[in-house]
Design an enzyme around this catalytic site. Structure first.
Site, PDB file in Angstrom:
ATOM      1  N   ASP A 187       0.847  -1.098   0.098  1.00 29.66           N
ATOM      2  CA  ASP A 187       0.014   0.026   0.109  1.00 29.66           C
ATOM      3  C   ASP A 187       0.829   1.040  -0.053  1.00 29.66           C
ATOM      4  O   ASP A 187       0.450   2.445   0.544  1.00 29.66           O
ATOM      5  CB  ASP A 187      -0.626  -0.041   1.259  1.00 29.66           C
ATOM      6  N   LYS A 227       2.984   3.360  -5.661  1.00 28.28           N
ATOM      7  CA  LYS A 227       2.458   2.483  -6.521  1.00 28.28           C
ATOM      8  C   LYS A 227       3.444   1.951  -7.439  1.00 28.28           C
ATOM      9  O   LYS A 227       3.355   0.862  -8.119  1.00 28.28           O
ATOM     10  CB  LYS A 227       0.919   3.044  -7.387  1.00 28.28           C
ATOM     11  N   ASP A 248      -3.159  -2.866  -2.615  1.00 23.78           N
ATOM     12  CA  ASP A 248      -4.443  -1.938  -2.673  1.00 23.78           C
ATOM     13  C   ASP A 248      -4.086  -1.225  -3.746  1.00 23.78           C
ATOM     14  O   ASP A 248      -3.188  -1.066  -4.331  1.00 23.78           O
ATOM     15  CB  ASP A 248      -4.254  -1.210  -1.507  1.00 23.78           C
ATOM     16  N   ASN A 249      -5.242  -0.546  -4.165  1.00 24.20           N
ATOM     17  CA  ASN A 249      -5.122   0.749  -5.263  1.00 24.20           C
ATOM     18  C   ASN A 249      -4.647   0.151  -6.622  1.00 24.20           C
ATOM     19  O   ASN A 249      -4.073   0.750  -7.463  1.00 24.20           O
ATOM     20  CB  ASN A 249      -4.360   1.578  -4.691  1.00 24.20           C
ATOM     21  N   GLU A 302     -11.307   4.127  -1.209  1.00 22.81           N
ATOM     22  CA  GLU A 302     -11.566   4.301   0.107  1.00 22.81           C
ATOM     23  C   GLU A 302     -12.475   5.865   0.416  1.00 22.81           C
ATOM     24  O   GLU A 302     -12.327   6.858  -0.225  1.00 22.81           O
ATOM     25  CB  GLU A 302     -10.678   4.554   1.209  1.00 22.81           C
TER      26      GLU A 302
HETATM   27  O1  LIG Z   1      -0.356   7.047  -2.724  1.00 20.87           O
HETATM   28  C1  LIG Z   1      -1.064   6.315  -2.246  1.00 20.87           C
HETATM   29  N1  LIG Z   1      -0.391   5.549  -1.228  1.00 20.87           N
HETATM   30  C2  LIG Z   1       0.877   5.619  -1.286  1.00 20.87           C
HETATM   31  C3  LIG Z   1       1.549   5.998   0.009  1.00 20.87           C
HETATM   32  C4  LIG Z   1       2.702   6.893  -0.064  1.00 20.87           C
HETATM   33  C5  LIG Z   1       3.415   7.245   1.060  1.00 20.87           C
HETATM   34  O2  LIG Z   1       3.747   5.875   2.001  1.00 20.87           O
HETATM   35  C6  LIG Z   1       4.950   5.445   1.644  1.00 20.87           C
HETATM   36  C7  LIG Z   1       5.740   6.852   1.759  1.00 20.87           C
HETATM   37  O3  LIG Z   1       5.694   7.357   3.114  1.00 20.87           O
HETATM   38  C8  LIG Z   1       4.788   7.828   1.072  1.00 20.87           C
HETATM   39  O4  LIG Z   1       4.795   9.087   1.561  1.00 20.87           O
HETATM   40  C9  LIG Z   1      -2.595   6.131  -2.117  1.00 20.87           C
HETATM   41  C10 LIG Z   1      -3.094   7.225  -2.798  1.00 20.87           C
HETATM   42  C11 LIG Z   1      -4.644   7.013  -3.055  1.00 20.87           C
HETATM   43  N2  LIG Z   1      -5.295   7.974  -3.760  1.00 20.87           N
HETATM   44  O5  LIG Z   1      -6.292   7.950  -4.011  1.00 20.87           O
HETATM   45  O6  LIG Z   1      -4.586   8.858  -4.363  1.00 20.87           O
HETATM   46  C12 LIG Z   1      -5.255   6.045  -2.468  1.00 20.87           C
HETATM   47  C13 LIG Z   1      -4.500   5.037  -1.715  1.00 20.87           C
HETATM   48  O7  LIG Z   1      -5.413   4.091  -1.069  1.00 20.87           O
HETATM   49  C14 LIG Z   1      -3.158   5.285  -1.566  1.00 20.87           C
HETATM   50  O8  LIG Z   1      -2.714   4.120  -0.782  1.00 20.87           O
HETATM   51 MG   LIG Z   2      -3.992   2.474  -0.586  1.00 22.38          MG
END
Ligand SMILES: O=C(NC/C=C/[C@H]1OC[C@H](O)[C@@H]1O)c1cc([N+](=O)[O-])cc(O)c1O
Ligand SMILES: [Mg+2]
Length: 214
Positions: free
Chosen positions: A141, A144, A169-170, A199
């Protein structure tokens, strides 16, 4: 704004959830994200699918890539059998600080090891640093475009065994097309898509469950 969204999410947990009650922490975050401010937790709809896969696998060793505010770490850790543990990697120190407090509020700190740093640096160190042989379950998660390289790294480091379950996820939104193509085409995986929604929204999304065949 003075405070960050993760800080406001934590405050909502401390205000509305009961200490040592993981379900109340999960509900407090879902209510906050649905009625106050959207945040990128896996959420309740996909969370229900996550729960069912964790219950099916009943992992003794679990890995999460991307903790964010600790929502999915709480969802996973609350279902772990005694003696089992979740290692969750978070690159962003601000997110990591909030996640630690959310996990602690849920009373799950003994089941969760939150590691701050880059997955690419930490995956090769899992065996010697945490005494991990292989993972029974991996929840992806984080960024991506890191899903695929990190999955290949897990393979190369011998951290997957016959039957290890990867849940991503995603895979639709924001999407992880290169990862999807890989796990669906590779003869080393048996892959299945669980259709759901992004979500707290009506947007299309889903989880991909991939079993490593070795
Ligand atoms: O970028 C997403 N997740 C990545 C997370 C990134 C962060 O976690 C690892 C690192 O610290 C970074 O700052 C994401 C984005 C959306 N979205 O709708 O943009 C929806 C989701 O469920 C997501 O996990
Ligand atoms: Mg996610």
């Amino acid at each position: 704004t003075r405070t960050t969204r993760p800080q406001r999410l934590l405050r909502a947990v401390q205000k509305n959830a009961t200490r040592n009650n993981p379900l109340s922490v999960i509900s407090a975050i879902d209510d906050f994200c649905r009625h106050r401010e959207w945040a990128m937790n896996v959420g309740d709809e996909k969370g229900f699918i996550l729960d069912s896969v964790v219950n099916e696998v009943s992992p003794v060793t679990a890995l999460e890539l991307g903790a964010y505010c600790g929502y999915s770490a709480v969802r996973i850790a609350r279902l772990l059998p005694p003696g089992a543990c979740l290692i969750t990697l978070e690159f962003n120190p601000d997110y990591a600080a909030i996640a630690r407090q959310v996990i602690a509020w849920a009373g799950l700190e003994d089941k969760v090891q939150l590691v701050e740093g880059a997955s690419g640096d930490w995956i090769p160190r899992m065996k010697e640093h945490f005494g991990i042989e292989t993972f029974d379950f991996v929840f992806l998660d984080h960024w991506k475009d890191s899903y695929l390289p990190d999955t290949k790294l897990l393979e190369e480091c011998g951290l997957l065994r016959k039957g290890t379950v990867l849940l991503a996820d995603n895979v639709i939104c924001p999407g992880a097309p290169d990862y999807l193509e890989y796990v669906r085409k590779s003869l080393s995986y048996e892959s299945r898509f669980f259709k759901s929604h992004l979500e707290y929204t009506k947007a299309e999304d889903g989880l991909e469950k991939s079993v490593y065949l070795s």
